[in-house]
Motif scaffolding. Structure first.
Motif, PDB file in Angstrom:
ATOM      1  N   LEU A   1      11.090  -4.886  -5.115  1.00 62.65           N
ATOM      2  CA  LEU A   1      10.097  -5.072  -4.049  1.00 62.65           C
ATOM      3  C   LEU A   1       9.088  -3.946  -4.101  1.00 62.65           C
ATOM      4  O   LEU A   1       9.454  -2.777  -4.133  1.00 62.65           O
ATOM      5  CB  LEU A   1      10.794  -5.032  -2.696  1.00 62.65           C
ATOM      6  CG  LEU A   1      11.168  -6.347  -2.042  1.00 62.65           C
ATOM      7  CD1 LEU A   1      11.794  -6.068  -0.679  1.00 62.65           C
ATOM      8  CD2 LEU A   1       9.941  -7.235  -1.883  1.00 62.65           C
TER       9      LEU A   1
ATOM     10  N   GLY B   1       5.435  -2.712  -2.222  1.00 57.56           N
ATOM     11  CA  GLY B   1       4.368  -2.946  -1.246  1.00 57.56           C
ATOM     12  C   GLY B   1       3.065  -2.415  -1.793  1.00 57.56           C
ATOM     13  O   GLY B   1       2.987  -1.924  -2.920  1.00 57.56           O
TER      14      GLY B   1
ATOM     15  N   VAL C   1       5.672   2.145   0.472  1.00 56.23           N
ATOM     16  CA  VAL C   1       5.145   1.191  -0.503  1.00 56.23           C
ATOM     17  C   VAL C   1       6.164   0.992  -1.626  1.00 56.23           C
ATOM     18  O   VAL C   1       6.429  -0.124  -2.055  1.00 56.23           O
ATOM     19  CB  VAL C   1       3.777   1.686  -1.028  1.00 56.23           C
ATOM     20  CG1 VAL C   1       3.414   1.009  -2.329  1.00 56.23           C
ATOM     21  CG2 VAL C   1       2.697   1.428   0.009  1.00 56.23           C
TER      22      VAL C   1
ATOM     23  N   GLY D   1       8.849  -1.406  -0.873  1.00 59.69           N
ATOM     24  CA  GLY D   1       8.491  -2.814  -0.700  1.00 59.69           C
ATOM     25  C   GLY D   1       7.709  -3.119   0.553  1.00 59.69           C
ATOM     26  O   GLY D   1       7.537  -4.278   0.912  1.00 59.69           O
ATOM     27  N   PHE D   2       7.216  -2.101   1.243  1.00 62.22           N
ATOM     28  CA  PHE D   2       6.460  -2.351   2.478  1.00 62.22           C
ATOM     29  C   PHE D   2       4.979  -2.480   2.181  1.00 62.22           C
ATOM     30  O   PHE D   2       4.401  -1.664   1.479  1.00 62.22           O
ATOM     31  CB  PHE D   2       6.665  -1.208   3.476  1.00 62.22           C
ATOM     32  CG  PHE D   2       8.006  -1.244   4.139  1.00 62.22           C
ATOM     33  CD1 PHE D   2       8.135  -1.791   5.406  1.00 62.22           C
ATOM     34  CD2 PHE D   2       9.134  -0.754   3.497  1.00 62.22           C
ATOM     35  CE1 PHE D   2       9.378  -1.842   6.016  1.00 62.22           C
ATOM     36  CE2 PHE D   2      10.373  -0.800   4.103  1.00 62.22           C
ATOM     37  CZ  PHE D   2      10.505  -1.344   5.362  1.00 62.22           C
ATOM     38  N   GLN D   3       4.374  -3.523   2.737  1.00 55.68           N
ATOM     39  CA  GLN D   3       2.926  -3.709   2.649  1.00 55.68           C
ATOM     40  C   GLN D   3       2.286  -3.001   3.827  1.00 55.68           C
ATOM     41  O   GLN D   3       2.687  -3.198   4.964  1.00 55.68           O
ATOM     42  CB  GLN D   3       2.587  -5.204   2.692  1.00 55.68           C
ATOM     43  CG  GLN D   3       1.117  -5.512   2.887  1.00 55.68           C
ATOM     44  CD  GLN D   3       0.259  -5.126   1.680  1.00 55.68           C
ATOM     45  OE1 GLN D   3       0.589  -5.462   0.541  1.00 55.68           O
ATOM     46  NE2 GLN D   3      -0.817  -4.384   1.923  1.00 55.68           N
TER      47      GLN D   3
END
Lengths: 346, 801
Positions: A103, A105, B508, B511-513
């Protein structure tokens, strides 16, 4: 008997060498049977302590075995190396299968461009500072040479905060530009000053594809002795080229902002038509990217900086416009509606 | 503002090509937005005169018009109702490009045969020429139009659409632009000379003016004409007004507008017959006083609005709009022309409070020159006299309580160099300033001049203003580009910036937007954050003039914004959404600006993406969220601990305070199901909230370097049996705080078979390490025994066999 030991050692060593399947195991085998601490080495070292009669036979045999070990080692090494491609052929993968996803972001495009702008100016010695988003009218207007009823206030449709003084004034607002940070910095520090101030600003404005009521600006300020319009041009020329590419043309023209004099508008040649004229640049061939100018003497005087001794330049730019130009984004509302299908493109 | 180049060229010769002139004006601060060329496509179109009109033999509604074109006469078929012998008209030869009157498309005129009559050419309407949408009849030119002349020569023009900055109201006029052109090109300026004959009767016998509010009306001038005949203006005047985007009305009103466009001074013409008591009074309006303005709307006034009144009532809203009662009509015979200067603030505020703005108010609110009213009044009087056939009363009224003396400004070459970084010698400086209309006098110093500002430049007040004048006329392009050479200021560290960077990059990678949401929100949105709809805790700060209810309050937390974004994205993303925002929240402070607290908020949806071919990802639960905090704190070299908390918006029993160095810095937990429901989330979500201001002092403290271990460590695994309710943190702390213990890792939690009822088994891997020597088994055995003793004594833990 030492000779028996040697023979035992040899048969065990060859046994184990047969089982070796990779170079790591082979190295372990070498250390064990041929290394400095191996039995064979110890036997060879201790020959002097043996009775003379034995010494000759043991020595000869030990050396023979050592040579045999070395030869087998070399042979094994070779065969291992040759065997390598075979194992790969046996384990053929479908390399087109998807990989294990990690994952990841992304930073918001506004954050990315702010970082980029701040990096460029940091490289030119500008320090990043910040100021409040809810501001006094004084900092947003008055100290910037826009007293009450100044016609230029109309350029800044204002959202006011519901707070009244005892006198019935309403002195609090959401800042309409990042320029009040100039005043706050100059109040607190003395020249030389070289800062940039990124942040959110607010306008009372109906939204459409090119207007948002909340957006970001970056303000810049340099104050010292002998700062000139030529320095302003040099600094912003350098900035524009670092941000938009070395081949860009940069235009400086006279413009008006109440808190600077002379005032400057900086434009680059249109990214779409290269100056020929198109819809994006309104047929002018130029795209305005920032407003700037020499800090107005009244503004300096108000913060107790003597305009006869010091001079400076200030500039301010809208941030979203830059990625809009760069990526051809045609609707500013995409930025803060936070659709991941949009945000993940950057 | 729109300026006709034809009109402009009456005041200054235009020698440069249009494009070049537009560029020079733009560079000098008068931005030309657009150049519109009128008549660019008018080839084969000329001025003609109708010499006869005959009936069409085969059609009742068509006629035959014979047009004199100088060299020849041509007869064409025409359906227009306004064909009149003697009229000058527009004639298009075959081959001309015209706009089709019905479809609006561009067509090329071809020879036609209409009901048996050949027709080669056409008499055109305004629409067919692309001038306007008028198509009810043919366009009739003024009688002086030269027969046979190409229309592009007679009517063609170019219009500059200009953006005038608010400091230059003098440029809201053709003469103002002409002055700029003069300065930029050196071409001479011609201002129209004004003189006219007057009657014996003095204006004083007709009217008087009294200014009761001199602070709001520094000057009031008026002239008077009698015996005027109100009629439509001549074509040249109408055309000019059209070209500048104004509607012609009659010869009186059109003159006031014409002079406003020409000089920048708004004027007003009163029907003198409507002024009661022969007196003009300039005063503040009474509270609740009413007036019906020219647009027919009754306006309720207040004390902050300035009016022009007669003895009895207000007859105009000063500087904004005239009153209906004194409007010039066809029956009007005597005109009083007003040319005044009003305080810019009173016009601005009046215009806002009445929600009424006009060409006049837009000019007045920028602050006009007090010398302008008289100049413009004389010009208007002359024109009106010429066009309306009346007589002018002798003299003018000029009440001028706000007369000011302007001081000259000293300007030296050193000052120019200090601001521009370029040497400009005195003669160059003087040349530029004189072209702009400034007066320059020598001083004792040869490198300095005394500059007198021309009356129309209200924007010039100090040296820097003059420096800009010099710079913009010599051109910003002629100023070099240099880099700042001064010493660098002392650089202060900005710990918040670096904290933000670290948090952002770590999130980020996890996995964080990142999202950025609006700072303004609604009370509905905020109340969704608690299970019982009400505003949580803090009093939000209200916006006095919100654009809508959705943007009424400053946010006190980032939660609502983030959860709305999550809900919206869940509709088209298949799960696995992780979002965060770092931003300001606004907390009320007594009589001060709000406290702006920077917060980090992150949400993890527990909705999981579809299966991967490599197997399903583990569930998103409390410990996934907690792992994020631990990753963040590890990035900052901090250790976070957790303590069960009660947070209204979070699931009871599934939330915790985040604690660093014994200070609560945030919360973590599963959303309260009612909150999830309120935001219409598909699945539950986990929320992390950290107060960056509280975190900062811990994150910013520098850590001292620790030497890397020089001796081998020793690893031991132990499994402990404890009561089911025992809290891990306590066991961990006891082990971690023991001597020689470097790291403690929990690697198994088990209850069930082989473990007694009411107990659980926790397995730890302990790494022992000494900084001074290689550990021996005996030494470690002893420490581990002490640990086990303490665990047994304090927590009743036993070693699992």
């Amino acid at each position: 008997m030492v000779l028996n030991q040697i023979e035992e050692l040899a048969s065990r060593a060859f046994d184990e060498l047969g089982k070796v399947t990779n170079s790591r195991e082979l190295e372990a085998w070498r250390v064990h049977y041929l290394g400095r601490k191996s039995n064979l080495t110890q036997i060879l070292r201790s020959l002097a302590t043996l009775p003379l009669g034995e010494r000759c036979g043991v020595g000869a045999r030990a050396n023979e075995v050592k040579e045999a070990f070395e030869a087998s080692l070399a042979e094994k090494k070779k065969s291992l190396e040759q065997g390598l491609p075979l194992s790969l052929q046996r384990e053929s993968l479908d390399v087109t299968l998807p990989g294990q996803q990690v994952l990841l972001g992304r930073l918001h495009p506004t954050t990315q461009i702010l970082d980029e702008i701040c990096d460029i100016f940091s490289g030119m010695g500008f320090q990043v500072v910040e100021g409040p988003e809810a501001e006094w009218e004084y900092y947003n207007f008055e100290a910037l040479n826009m007293p009450v009823d100044h016609p230029a206030r109309d350029m800044f449709a204002t959202l006011w905060i519901d707070f009244e003084t005892e006198a019935g004034d309403r002195p609090m607002l959401l800042r309409t530009h990042t320029s009040p940070v100039q005043i706050r910095v100059m109040e607190k520090s003395h020249p030389p000053i070289r800062v940039i101030a990124p942040g959110r600003v607010y306008r009372y404005e109906a939204t459409d594809a090119t207007h948002e009521w909340m957006f970001y600006q970056v303000e810049g300020l340099a104050v010292d002795k002998n700062i000139t319009l030529a320095d302003l041009k040099g600094t912003l020329f350098e900035f524009a080229r670092r941000l938009f590419g070395g081949g860009r043309k940069v235009r400086f023209r006279c413009d008006y902002f109440p808190f600077v004099e002379p005032g400057v508008e900086v434009a680059i040649d249109c990214l779409v038509c290269g100056g020929a004229g198109c819809r994006l640049c309104g047929n002018s061939g130029w795209i305005e990217i920032l407003g700037a100018g020499m800090v107005h003497p009244e503004v300096l005087r108000r913060v107790d900086i003597d305009p006869e001794v010091y001079s400076g330049f200030a500039f301010g730019m809208g941030v979203e416009r830059i990625p809009m130009l760069r990526y051809g984004i045609d609707d500013i509302r995409l930025f803060y509606s936070n659709d991941l299908r949009f945000l993940r493109q950057f | 503002m729109k300026v006709s180049l034809k009109w402009l060229s009456e005041y200054v010769d235009i020698t440069a090509p249009l494009e070049k002139l537009a560029e020079r004006l733009t560079m000098a601060g008068v931005e030309v937005n657009e150049t519109q060329v009128i008549g660019a496509g008018w080839e084969n179109i000329v001025v003609g005169k109708i010499v006869s009109v005959d009936a069409h033999p085969n059609a009742d509604r068509l006629r035959l018009a014979t047009v004199d074109l100088g060299k020849q006469q041509i007869t064409v078929v025409c359906g227009a109702p306004n064909l009149a012998v003697g009229d000058k008209v527009v004639f298009a030869y075959v081959g001309a490009q015209l706009v089709d009157g019905h479809t609006g498309e561009i067509i090329q005129l071809k020879p036609a045969n209409i009901r048996g009559i050949a027709s080669e050419g056409m008499v055109c309407s305004e629409k067919e020429l692309g001038i306007s949408d008028r198509h009810e009849g043919i366009m009739v030119l003024s009688p002086e139009a030269p027969i046979g002349a190409p229309l592009s020569e007679y009517l063609g023009d170019a219009i500059f659409d200009l953006d005038i900055t608010p400091n230059r109201p003098d440029c809201l006029s053709v003469i103002g632009i002409a002055r700029e052109v003069t300065a930029l090109t050196g071409n001479k300026l011609h201002i129209p000379e004004v003189h006219y004959g007057e009657l014996e009767d003095a204006i004083d016998s007709f009217a008087s003016v009294e200014i009761i509010a001199p602070d709001l009306c520094p000057r009031y001038c008026a002239s008077l004409l009698t015996g005027v005949k109100v009629a439509p203006s001549p074509q040249w005047l109408q055309q000019r007004l059209f070209a500048c985007g104004m509607r012609p009305i009659n010869n009186i009103v059109d003159v006031t507008n014409y002079v406003m466009l020409e000089y920048g001074q708004p004027l007003h013409a009163f029907d003198y017959g409507g002024i009661r008591g022969k007196q003009i009074i300039v005063r503040r309006a009474g509270e609740g006083e009413t007036i019906t303005t020219l647009d027919g709307v009754e306006r309720i006034l207040n004390q902050n609005i300035l009016v022009i009144a007669d003895k009895e009532r207000a007859i105009a809203i000063a500087g904004i709009m005239g009153g209906l009662d004194t409007e010039v009509t066809d029956d009007t015979t005597t005109i009083l022309i007003e040319s005044a200067n009003f305080n810019q603030a009173v016009i601005h505020r009046g215009s806002i409070s009445l929600r009424l703005s006009s060409e006049a108010s837009l000019r007045f609110e920028k602050g006009l020159s007090r010398d302008l009213p008289l100049v413009a009044l004389k010009r208007a009087t002359q024109l009106m006299l010429e066009l309306s056939g009346g007589k002018v009363a002798r003299g003018l009224i000029d009440v001028y309580p706000g007369k000011q003396q302007r001081e000259p400004i000293l300007l030296s070459t050193a000052q120019v160099k200090r601001l521009l970084g370029i040497e400009v010698d005195v003669s160059e400086m003087v040349k530029v300033l004189r072209l702009l209309g400034f007066g320059c006098e020598q001083t004792e110093s040869s490198s300095q001049v005394r500059v007198n500002v021309p009356w129309w430049r209200t924007d010039i007040n100090c040296t820097a203003d003059l420096v800009e004048e010099v710079a913009r006329i010599i051109g910003y392009d002629s100023i070099p580009t240099t880099m700042l050479s001064a010493p660098l200021p002392i650089h202060k560290s900005m710990p918040m910036l670096s904290l933000r960077h670290k948090l952002r990059s770590t999130l980020v990678s996890c996995g964080f937007q990142e999202v950025l949401t609006y700072s303004l929100t609604s009370s509905e949105m905020m109340s969704k954050l608690s299970p019982e709809p009400h505003l949580m805790g803090l009093t939000p700060i209200k916006v006095a003039n919100p654009m809508s209810r959705e943007q009424e309050y400053l946010r006190t937390s980032l939660r609502a914004g983030l959860l709305s974004v999550l809900a919206r994205n869940e509709r088209y993303m298949e799960g696995g959404i992780r979002l965060f925002e770092i931003g300001k929240t606004f907390l009320l402070q007594e009589k001060d600006l709000p406290q702006e607290r920077e917060m980090l908020c992150a949400v993890l949806s527990s909705l999981q993406p579809e299966l991967s071919w490599q197997g399903k990802a583990g569930p998103v639960d409390f410990f996934v969220a907690k792992g994020i905090i631990e990753t963040l704190s590890s990035r900052l070299k901090l250790v976070a601990s957790f303590e069960a908390s009660e947070d209204e918006g979070l699931y009871p029993g599934r939330s915790a305070h985040i604690i660093i160095d014994n200070k609560k810095i945030g919360v973590i937990g599963e959303l309260h199901p009612k909150v999830s429901e309120a935001f219409e989330l598909t699945e539950s979500a986990y929320l992390i909230e950290i107060d960056l201001e509280r975190l900062l002092p811990h994150a910013a403290s520098p850590k001292k370097y620790q030497p890397t271990p020089r001796y081998p460590s020793m690893i031991r695994d132990i499994a402990l049996l404890v009561d089911e309710q025992r809290i891990y943190q306590q066991i961990h702390t006891i082990i971690q705080d023991s001597p020689l213990v470097d790291q403690v890792a929990l690697f198994d939690v088990y209850s069930g078979e082989q473990v007694p009822e009411g107990k659980k088994s926790l397995a730890f891997r302990i790494t022992y390490q000494s900084a001074t020597h290689t550990l021996t088994d005996e030494e470690v055995d002893e420490v581990q025994q002490q640990i086990l003793d303490r665990l047994s004594r304090e927590l009743g833990a036993t070693l699992r066999a």
